[in-house]
Enzyme design. Structure first.
Site, PDB file in Angstrom:
ATOM      1  N   PHE A 111       0.737  -1.111   0.030  1.00 29.39           N
ATOM      2  CA  PHE A 111       0.085  -0.088  -0.005  1.00 29.39           C
ATOM      3  C   PHE A 111       0.808   1.339  -0.034  1.00 29.39           C
ATOM      4  O   PHE A 111       0.353   2.248  -0.387  1.00 29.39           O
ATOM      5  CB  PHE A 111      -1.101  -0.037   1.292  1.00 29.39           C
ATOM      6  N   LYS A 112       2.063   1.204   0.272  1.00 25.80           N
ATOM      7  CA  LYS A 112       3.218   2.326   0.439  1.00 25.80           C
ATOM      8  C   LYS A 112       3.184   2.975  -0.944  1.00 25.80           C
ATOM      9  O   LYS A 112       3.369   4.255  -1.045  1.00 25.80           O
ATOM     10  CB  LYS A 112       4.241   2.116   1.015  1.00 25.80           C
TER      11      LYS A 112
END
Ligand SMILES: Cc1ncc(COP(=O)(O)O)c(C=O)c1O
Ligand SMILES: N[C@@H](CCOP(=O)(O)O)C(=O)O
Length: 471
Positions: A111-112
């Site tokens: 998700f980063k």
């Protein structure tokens, strides 16, 4: 719009200054001085819109004109064009009122990327406009580092130094940081935990001479811009399930508290979120805190979800600031207590405010394994161990209220943690084609002791942004 520090003593800054500053000079974290809100009609209008368009509508009021609209719009378009799924962050149904929000379709499979792809472009844009350079230091338990290296590699304006805990990240995570042959990228394996790495990064920001000399900047979620970009997917997911007409809850696998804080920001901006569920692994400090009101550090246990093996959840400070009515002195007192005695006690009223919006559930290793196995058996869906914490905690929330849909955030692709996934499901997930040769690529990293002076020495020797150098 100005941004204020949670410790109340640093100068207030506009969006781009807060972006480059990272950690405030009083050791606090930046937040906007007031919350811009979106009307129900605006939120309703997000239905069916491309992800990038929603991002522009959500981020516009947060950036508040500090970056020209056309430039911001171009950077948002470019950031999400690199995702492997047309929806960018697609939603999948896993069971009755249980949904998974897949946040791992970016270049490094976590998700980063959603925030980091934009952060890299924003920083490059602002630094070029100012004819400036920066030295980025970041701490990672695996995913922030990979995403940051991917987003910042090859940029002329920055050198990036990523500190990760030696031997405590997965092989895929480590290789994503150590196999990028770019002269501005430095992977540092620190002999310590993620918390040690993060404490060292904060220590460098608090070392004024070093900070100024190296023109330090940060990419962790202590950087306010990171959190803003993560707020967007709460809007797209909730609207897909009927918001703003229908409230939605979110269950978030949590470590540094950045991702769930982004949901809380979306709520401040007008998104009707019923509850925010903090899912922790066996490193359950936040679940204990929600239960007892006392934040008490214990040792870090290595788990199958290493990115959440954390005791100091930095962004919790932002929530405390708000729960204490934006009282910087109260936050300073709590943080001093954490520094001195590895614990602090939250007063009854702010604790009640936190409990009004947040629930928490700790998921132990057996239950993480069971969640991956049962989900695969009943639906064929393969979860990574971090996402399994999210879905397991989400099921607990559904038991309390089966009526409100729960969106569990899926924060990493299962191929980042193939050993744990295979043990639980019998399936060994393959890396996508663009990473198929990752395990054969040549690695380059430097092992350093858990000692701030030694790490600073290393960075000073290699960084190009030493003050006085030509831009
Ligand atoms: C895969 C994964 N899941 C969950 C988390 C926890 O997110 P946060 O630190 O924002 O709470 C992380 C680390 O940030 C992560 O890498
Ligand atoms: N789990 C994170 C830890 C750092 O979190 P951040 O969101 O503050 O950058 C990681 O994967 O590195």
């Amino acid at each position: 719009m100005l941004h204020v520090s949670t410790r109340g003593e640093a100068p207030a800054l506009g969006f781009t200054d807060a972006l480059l500053t990272g950690l405030a000079r009083d050791g606090g974290l930046y937040l906007p001085e007031c919350w811009p809100t979106l009307t129900a009609e605006t939120i309703r209008g997000f239905a069916g819109k491309p992800y990038a368009e929603v991002a522009k509508a959500v981020l516009g009021p947060l950036v508040d004109g500090d970056i020209p609209e056309a430039a911001l719009s171009r950077m948002i378009d470019e950031s999400y064009a690199s995702f492997r799924h047309a929806a960018v962050c697609p939603l999948t149904q896993l069971g009755d009122n249980l949904f998974v929000l897949e946040l791992f379709h970016g270049p490094t499979l976590a998700f980063k990327d959603v925030a980091m792809q934009l952060l890299g472009r924003l920083m490059d844009h602002v630094l070029k406009a100012r004819r400036a350079r920066a030295t980025i230091v970041g701490a990672t338990s695996g995913d922030t580092g990979s995403a940051a290296v991917e987003a910042f590699k090859g940029l002329d304006q920055v050198d990036i130094f990523i500190l990760y805990p030696h031997g405590r990240v997965s092989d895929v995570q480590r290789r994503q940081m150590t196999t990028v042959a770019s002269p501005n990228v430095h992977a540092l394996a620190v002999e310590g935990t993620f918390d040690d790495c993060q404490t060292m990064v904060k220590g460098m920001f608090n070392h004024a001479r070093f900070r100024d000399e190296l023109q330090l900047s940060g990419v962790n979620s202590i950087n306010w811009a990171r959190v803003t970009a993560q707020a967007v997917y709460y809007f797209t997911a909730a609207v897909a399930l009927g918001a703003p007409h229908r409230p939605v809850s979110f269950s978030v696998p949590t470590g540094n508290f950045g991702d769930i804080l982004a949901g809380w920001v979306a709520k401040r901006m007008g998104l009707p979120i019923e509850r925010l569920m903090i899912g922790t692994n066996a490193n359950d400090i936040l679940a204990r805190t929600l239960g007892t009101g006392s934040y008490e550090m214990k040792g870090v246990h290595p788990t199958t979800s290493p990115s959440m093996d954390i005791q100091i959840s930095s962004n919790f400070e932002r929530l405390l600031f708000e729960a204490y009515g934006r009282d910087g002195e109260a936050v300073r007192r709590l943080m001093a207590s954490l520094h001195q005695s590895r614990a602090f006690l939250i007063d009854a009223e702010p604790m009640a405010r936190i409990r009004e919006e947040f629930s928490a559930e700790a998921v132990n290793e057996d239950n993480v394994m069971a969640e991956m196995a049962e989900t695969y058996r009943s639906t064929g869906y393969v979860l990574d161990p971090h996402s399994a914490v999210g879905t397991r905690a989400g099921r607990a929330l559904l038991k309390q209220n089966p009526e409100t849909p729960v969106v569990a955030l899926s924060t990493a692709h299962p191929a980042k943690f193939p050993d744990a996934v295979e043990r639980a499901t019998g399936v060994r997930p393959a890396l996508p084609p663009h990473m198929a040769d990752l395990m054969e690529r040549k690695e380059s990293f430097t092992v350093l002791p858990n000692d701030q002076a030694a790490v600073e020495r290393f960075i000073r020797e290699r960084a190009r942004a030493v003050k006085g150098a030509a831009a």
